[in-house]
Design a protein around this motif. Structure first.
Motif, PDB file in Angstrom:
ATOM      1  N   ILE A  44      -3.086 -37.042  -3.150  1.00 47.48           N
ATOM      2  CA  ILE A  44      -1.857 -38.113  -3.267  1.00 47.48           C
ATOM      3  C   ILE A  44      -1.422 -38.470  -2.098  1.00 47.48           C
ATOM      4  N   TYR A  45      -0.793 -37.495  -1.053  1.00 48.69           N
ATOM      5  CA  TYR A  45      -0.051 -37.655  -0.151  1.00 48.69           C
ATOM      6  C   TYR A  45      -0.930 -38.798   0.895  1.00 48.69           C
ATOM      7  N   PRO A  46      -2.053 -38.368   1.440  1.00 46.68           N
ATOM      8  CA  PRO A  46      -2.909 -39.350   2.158  1.00 46.68           C
ATOM      9  C   PRO A  46      -2.834 -40.920   1.455  1.00 46.68           C
ATOM     10  N   ALA A  47      -3.267 -40.586   0.156  1.00 45.07           N
ATOM     11  CA  ALA A  47      -3.553 -41.921  -0.390  1.00 45.07           C
ATOM     12  C   ALA A  47      -2.177 -43.064  -0.550  1.00 45.07           C
ATOM     13  N   MET A  48      -1.072 -42.500  -0.301  1.00 40.88           N
ATOM     14  CA  MET A  48       0.168 -43.082  -0.116  1.00 40.88           C
ATOM     15  C   MET A  48       0.832 -43.513   1.175  1.00 40.88           C
ATOM     16  N   GLN A  49      -0.356 -43.262   1.937  1.00 41.89           N
ATOM     17  CA  GLN A  49       0.076 -44.064   3.346  1.00 41.89           C
ATOM     18  C   GLN A  49      -0.114 -45.416   3.282  1.00 41.89           C
ATOM     19  N   ASP A  50       0.577 -46.187   4.220  1.00 40.65           N
ATOM     20  CA  ASP A  50       0.714 -47.734   4.225  1.00 40.65           C
ATOM     21  C   ASP A  50       0.477 -48.362   5.603  1.00 40.65           C
ATOM     22  N   ARG A  51      -0.105 -49.208   5.909  1.00 41.19           N
ATOM     23  CA  ARG A  51      -0.056 -49.893   7.031  1.00 41.19           C
ATOM     24  C   ARG A  51       0.284 -51.383   7.021  1.00 41.19           C
ATOM     25  N   VAL A  52       0.891 -51.856   5.826  1.00 42.03           N
ATOM     26  CA  VAL A  52       0.889 -53.169   5.576  1.00 42.03           C
ATOM     27  C   VAL A  52       2.280 -53.577   5.663  1.00 42.03           C
ATOM     28  N   HIS A  53       3.494 -52.786   5.208  1.00 46.98           N
ATOM     29  CA  HIS A  53       4.756 -53.110   5.187  1.00 46.98           C
ATOM     30  C   HIS A  53       5.748 -51.859   5.752  1.00 46.98           C
ATOM     31  N   GLN A  54       5.426 -50.584   5.401  1.00 47.91           N
ATOM     32  CA  GLN A  54       6.406 -49.687   5.877  1.00 47.91           C
ATOM     33  C   GLN A  54       6.700 -49.416   7.370  1.00 47.91           C
ATOM     34  N   PRO A  55       5.520 -49.828   8.304  1.00 47.34           N
ATOM     35  CA  PRO A  55       5.657 -49.516   9.652  1.00 47.34           C
ATOM     36  C   PRO A  55       6.545 -50.545  10.225  1.00 47.34           C
ATOM     37  N   TYR A  56       6.596 -51.628   9.706  1.00 51.21           N
ATOM     38  CA  TYR A  56       7.645 -52.917  10.200  1.00 51.21           C
ATOM     39  C   TYR A  56       8.893 -53.014   9.833  1.00 51.21           C
ATOM     40  N   ARG A  57       9.058 -52.180   8.809  1.00 51.21           N
ATOM     41  CA  ARG A  57      10.579 -52.070   8.203  1.00 51.21           C
ATOM     42  C   ARG A  57      11.414 -50.955   8.798  1.00 51.21           C
ATOM     43  N   LYS A  58      10.732 -50.466   9.698  1.00 50.11           N
ATOM     44  CA  LYS A  58      11.449 -49.198  10.306  1.00 50.11           C
ATOM     45  C   LYS A  58      12.726 -49.569  11.159  1.00 50.11           C
ATOM     46  N   THR A  59      12.750 -50.804  11.599  1.00 47.44           N
ATOM     47  CA  THR A  59      13.711 -51.448  12.420  1.00 47.44           C
ATOM     48  C   THR A  59      14.848 -51.637  11.584  1.00 47.44           C
ATOM     49  N   LEU A  60      14.800 -51.607  10.314  1.00 47.89           N
ATOM     50  CA  LEU A  60      15.834 -51.960   9.204  1.00 47.89           C
ATOM     51  C   LEU A  60      16.599 -50.929   8.547  1.00 47.89           C
ATOM     52  N   ILE A  61      15.777 -49.536   8.723  1.00 42.13           N
ATOM     53  CA  ILE A  61      16.096 -48.513   7.766  1.00 42.13           C
ATOM     54  C   ILE A  61      16.228 -47.281   8.826  1.00 42.13           C
ATOM     55  N   PRO A  62      17.130 -46.889   9.307  1.00 35.57           N
ATOM     56  CA  PRO A  62      17.303 -45.766  10.363  1.00 35.57           C
ATOM     57  C   PRO A  62      16.591 -44.497   9.892  1.00 35.57           C
ATOM     58  N   GLY A  63      15.753 -44.184  10.962  1.00 34.90           N
ATOM     59  CA  GLY A  63      14.960 -42.747  10.377  1.00 34.90           C
ATOM     60  C   GLY A  63      13.814 -42.864   9.424  1.00 34.90           C
ATOM     61  N   LEU A  64      13.169 -44.246   9.184  1.00 30.43           N
ATOM     62  CA  LEU A  64      12.447 -44.109   8.198  1.00 30.43           C
ATOM     63  C   LEU A  64      11.027 -43.571   8.742  1.00 30.43           C
ATOM     64  N   THR A  65      10.808 -43.802   9.877  1.00 25.98           N
ATOM     65  CA  THR A  65       9.490 -43.239  10.484  1.00 25.98           C
ATOM     66  C   THR A  65       9.361 -41.751  10.316  1.00 25.98           C
ATOM     67  N   ASP A  66      10.691 -41.203  10.856  1.00 26.30           N
ATOM     68  CA  ASP A  66      10.658 -39.706  10.988  1.00 26.30           C
ATOM     69  C   ASP A  66      10.542 -39.147   9.403  1.00 26.30           C
ATOM     70  N   ILE A  67      11.136 -39.875   8.446  1.00 22.82           N
ATOM     71  CA  ILE A  67      11.157 -39.281   7.085  1.00 22.82           C
ATOM     72  C   ILE A  67       9.884 -39.373   6.578  1.00 22.82           C
ATOM     73  N   LEU A  68       8.926 -40.596   6.770  1.00 21.07           N
ATOM     74  CA  LEU A  68       7.817 -40.656   6.272  1.00 21.07           C
ATOM     75  C   LEU A  68       6.622 -39.641   6.830  1.00 21.07           C
ATOM     76  N   SER A  69       6.909 -39.524   8.017  1.00 23.15           N
ATOM     77  CA  SER A  69       5.843 -38.738   8.656  1.00 23.15           C
ATOM     78  C   SER A  69       6.055 -37.118   8.727  1.00 23.15           C
ATOM     79  N   SER A  70       7.277 -36.824   8.400  1.00 24.14           N
ATOM     80  CA  SER A  70       7.540 -35.217   8.656  1.00 24.14           C
ATOM     81  C   SER A  70       7.830 -34.443   7.558  1.00 24.14           C
TER      82      SER A  70
END
Length: 357
Positions: A267-293
């Motif tokens: 489930i964890y790797p199947a919930m990865q995304d390259r369409v919207h989450q990477p581009y929204r990191k500028t709007l949500i502080p800490g998003l990249t860190d949270i999703l990867s760590s």
């Protein structure tokens, strides 16, 4: 003769990792309308021009700022559009509506979708229109063009959905602006006189199974993020590589969430995304860190993690250790000076419902 009924519409989480604009989950956090229709009370309730007395419970999100005029409030404006499509110009005399809305506004939990669904169901009941849920979905999708949220709120459970291609005749009116029910003169003298009916079966959907051992943890930052702003950061085109990445994971995820026992390695790797989450990191502080760590290795019980809808809420799927998982994400937001609340939610399997006193 008076009538009393209650409408309940669940919150929803859309996208679910790779399922951008496709997947949605109805969540057991309900917008409710308590409706009373009694002509004898019309003179006592300070009704507006459309025979409606609208109020909110003090605990409702946005209680102090939500509009109470029936042609300005999203729920009742939607209801007026549907009623006027059926030749009914206003609410019956003596209509009182008490709204309780625990769904946070502008946080990626489907607050506007729930309001639209509630409005269509309100009109269906008040006008005794006898629409099926599928037909009510058509009206919803004329106003709110995101079938993932709308379908999850109306139908409940874990759903995949899409909008079908419209014929040239149908394309003429793809969307009903809420100006259709604005008061004169804002919308024109004949505003909403004969609103166009929505085409039939605009949206198509399928309901997936769901392993009920899986709970949804919603970590809700204390700031709003509009869908339009969040969509505005997305690219106009994607590489084949990124689209294939999402499609592969989407194909796996819809079945992985049904399996018992739930498998975090799937489930964890199947919930990865390259369409919207990477581009929204500028709007949500800490998003990249949270999703990867925050992973199943660092936090046993965690199955997967993603942005809920357009954000900023984070949705974590888990089977245990809910507080530890939530607190870890809250702490990471705190490093960026963002405070949060959190909830553990089951799925709302039946979707929106009307009950009677």
């Amino acid at each position: 003769m008076g009538r009393n009924f209650k409408i309940s519409v669940p919150a929803s989480s859309a996208n679910i990792g790779p399922g951008y604009d496709v997947l949605g989950i109805g969540l057991a956090l309900f917008l409710t309308l308590e409706v009373s229709i009694d002509p004898k009370n019309a003179s006592l309730t300070n009704q507006d021009r459309n025979n409606c007395k609208l109020s909110y419970t003090p605990e409702s999100d946005g209680y102090a700022t939500v509009p109470l005029a029936s042609d300005e409030n999203l729920i009742t404006r939607t209801a007026l559009y549907v009623l006027r499509c059926s030749g009914i110009r206003s609410f019956p005399s003596g209509t009182q509506i008490l709204v309780h809305n625990p769904i946070p506004l502008g946080r990626g939990l489907g607050s506007s979708g729930a309001a639209v669904v509630a409005g269509v169901m309100l009109a269906n009941e008040i006008g005794q229109l006898h629409f099926s849920k599928q037909r009510m979905l058509d009206y919803c999708l004329m106003i709110e063009r995101h079938p993932d949220n709308i379908t999850a709120a109306m139908m409940g459970g874990f759903v995949g959905s899409f909008l079908r291609d419209l014929t040239p005749q149908e394309v003429e009116r793809r969307e009903i602006p809420l100006a259709e029910v604005l008061p004169e003169p804002s919308g024109g003298e004949d505003t909403g006189l004969v609103p166009p009916l929505p085409p039939t079966d605009i949206g198509r959907h399928v309901k997936y199974n769901w392993n009920d051992k899986i709970k949804c943890i919603a970590i809700i930052p204390d700031f709003e993020l509009s869908t339009s702003d969040s969509r505005g950061v997305l690219p106009q085109a994607y590489t084949t590589k990124d689209l294939v990445f999402n499609l592969q994971r989407l194909a796996v995820l819809t079945t992985a969430l049904t399996l018992d026992p739930p498998n975090p390695d799937l489930i964890y790797p199947a919930m990865q995304d390259r369409v919207h989450q990477p581009y929204r990191k500028t709007l949500i502080p800490g998003l990249t860190d949270i999703l990867s760590s925050v992973t199943p290795q660092t936090h046993p019980g965690l199955l997967g993690i993603c942005l809920s809808g357009a954000g900023p809420t984070i949705l974590a799927l888990a089977t245990e250790n809910f507080e530890d998982i939530a607190q870890e994400i809250i702490n990471r937001f705190a490093k960026n000076k963002v405070t949060c609340t959190w909830k553990v939610l089951d799925l709302a399997y039946d979707g929106a419902e009307t009950t009677y006193d």
